[in-house]
Design a protein around this motif. Structure first.
Motif, PDB file in Angstrom:
ATOM      1  N   ALA A 205       0.845  -1.192   0.000  1.00 19.72           N
ATOM      2  CA  ALA A 205       0.000   0.000   0.000  1.00 19.72           C
ATOM      3  C   ALA A 205       0.883   1.245   0.000  1.00 19.72           C
ATOM      4  N   ALA A 208      -1.580   5.171   3.850  1.00 25.78           N
ATOM      5  CA  ALA A 208      -2.566   4.712   4.834  1.00 25.78           C
ATOM      6  C   ALA A 208      -2.967   5.896   5.688  1.00 25.78           C
ATOM      7  N   LEU A 267      -4.124   1.595   1.993  1.00 27.47           N
ATOM      8  CA  LEU A 267      -4.258   0.404   2.819  1.00 27.47           C
ATOM      9  C   LEU A 267      -5.706   0.275   3.273  1.00 27.47           C
ATOM     10  N   GLU A 285       3.958  -2.522   5.942  1.00 27.61           N
ATOM     11  CA  GLU A 285       2.657  -2.682   5.282  1.00 27.61           C
ATOM     12  C   GLU A 285       2.250  -1.467   4.470  1.00 27.61           C
ATOM     13  N   LEU A 286       2.949  -0.346   4.616  1.00 30.69           N
ATOM     14  CA  LEU A 286       2.564   0.874   3.917  1.00 30.69           C
ATOM     15  C   LEU A 286       3.790   1.747   3.717  1.00 30.69           C
TER      16      LEU A 286
END
Length: 471
Positions: A205, A208, A267, A285-286
């Motif tokens: 991603a 976010a 995200l 994750e981002l």
């Protein structure tokens, strides 16, 4: 609002940090009716206090650093016993803790909550003890005002994490996507383009946003402020109007909606609060998100980020006369503390939060302890000054040999931190406004057909009702 979020310079209008000068106060610090700060209590009598410690997620090195500082404090003040408690201010639990008397003697609150708690008579009067400090009259007046009552007395002091909301980014993901990490985005259009490029090239991603509880509203407000909007206005007559339908609020929501449903680069999590988004960022994750400029400390202490991790910091994009939302933390003392505990509490506030900004020996001792911890803790993370720009730069010079944060990768922020336009948080019922906004953020993330206009209209009615109820 951070503090997990939190909070800000409550001033009319906006300002440049370069215009904030340290204040002077000619009042005698012993002019209180009770006489000198120690007149009401034997300064050598044994006393015990509990103090707000670290986040529950803090690592062993951070805990050891706190333990070492407590030991040194107790060596200086052998009659004072200090016990620390894990502490994280949360809008959802703070009121219950305050009402139930379960807060430590020294606790932390967002800057914006100071006035309300003072007006409600929920904070101890620590005026005489603070004014007795060597620098008791040197606080930045714009910040100190957040902890002063209508009587002019001090009930809380700016303590740490005075920040402007900034853009945090993963330099390695920028490189993996073929982007130059030394040229982070400076406009929201560029953020969107880079987020899409990162997702398309890496599958991660690109962006976010916080969406959980008041933190979601906090970051939506930050986005709106950066676009020239406000979530609350006042005519200067003590009456406030919720403006959650400001076009800038809608513009930022529509921007998030485009990232989520058109670019697939946002995200797809509506459960990210301050701690959760830090963990997601530290876990790779981002690539980008906005939060207080000081969040690097938390990423190091709780989320495994290191100096060579690839962290980058840059200024939040602004347009249409917008600026960076500011915030920070006040240290306060519980109302039921005894005079001896108030005296000891302010000594601790001086020791743990403030003396390292004023005293070279304390500054070096604190920096050395943090830098030599295993793993090392962050030293030198950019923050806005509690006292003055000159004092901040001088204190940074004291600890230059121990600074271990990647300052070269933070230049997008540090190059403008003293000149960028700053926007204070809303003055009235700010947490209620944030709580009214976060469901709108969640709706945009989870519902492709979310009616932004309708949701904001409903949120504005809720926010105005909270303002009116508060008087």
């Amino acid at each position: 609002m951070r503090f997990n979020r939190t909070t800000a310079l409550v001033m009319a209008g906006t300002m440049s940090l370069g215009l904030l000068a340290a204040c002077s106060n000619d009042e005698d610090p012993k002019a209180d009716d009770s006489g000198s700060p120690s007149a009401s209590a034997d300064p050598n009598a044994p006393v015990e206090i509990t103090v707000a410690g670290l986040l529950p997620t803090a690592d062993d090195a951070a805990k050891q650093q706190l333990a070492d500082r407590i030991t040194a404090f107790q060596e200086k003040y052998p009659n004072i016993t200090v016990k620390s408690e894990d502490y994280e201010w949360k809008n959802s639990t703070f009121t219950t803790q305050l009402a139930g008397g379960t807060l430590p003697n020294v606790f932390e609150i967002p800057l914006t909550d100071g006035k309300t708690l003072i007006e409600n008579g929920q904070l101890a009067d620590i005026d005489q003890y603070v004014k007795a400090l060597p620098y008791g009259s040197d606080f930045n007046p714009a910040l100190l005002a957040n902890g002063q009552g209508s009587d002019g007395k001090i009930y809380a002091v700016p303590a740490k994490s005075i920040y402007a909301v900034a853009l945090h980014y993963n330099r390695k993901l920028f490189t993996d996507a073929g982007l130059d990490p030394n040229k982070p985005p400076t406009t929201w259009d560029e953020v969107r383009a880079d987020a899409k490029a990162i997702h398309d090239k890496t599958g991660v991603a690109g962006y976010a946003t916080m969406a959980l509880d008041a933190s979601g509203g906090w970051q939506l407000a930050a986005g709106a402020n950066s676009r020239g909007g406000l979530i609350e206005t006042s005519a200067g007559d003590g009456k406030y109007t919720a403006t959650l339908t400001d076009p800038a609020v809608k513009a930022h929501l529509e921007w998030l909606k485009a990232l989520r449903w058109e670019d697939n680069s946002l995200l797809a999590r509506a459960d990210l609060g301050w701690g959760e988004i830090n963990a997601a960022f530290g876990g790779g994750e981002l690539a980008m998100y906005t939060s207080g400029s000081d969040v690097y400390n938390a990423l190091v202490e709780g989320n495994g980020v290191t100096a060579d991790w690839g962290y980058g910091l840059t200024a939040i994009p602004t347009d249409n006369g917008g600026g960076a939302l500011t915030g920070g933390t006040l240290a306060a003392v519980t109302k039921d503390s005894t005079d001896a505990q108030k005296d000891a509490a302010v000594k601790w506030i001086d020791w743990w939060y403030l003396s390292k900004l004023q005293d070279q020996t304390q500054a070096v001792a604190d920096a050395k302890t943090r830098a030599e911890a295993d793993p090392a803790q962050a030293v030198g993370t950019p923050v806005l000054p509690i006292f003055s720009e000159e004092n901040y730069k001088e204190s940074q010079g004291w600890i230059k040999d121990y600074i271990n944060v990647p300052l070269d990768d933070m230049k997008g922020y540090t190059d403008v931190m003293f000149t960028q336009k700053l926007v204070p948080e809303a003055s009235a019922s700010v947490q209620d406004l944030y709580n009214a906004l976060f469901p709108v953020v969640q709706a945009v993330i989870t519902d492709k057909n979310a009616d932004v206009d309708k949701l904001l209209d409903e949120a504005n009615k809720t926010g105005q009702a909270a303002i009116d109820a508060a008087g």
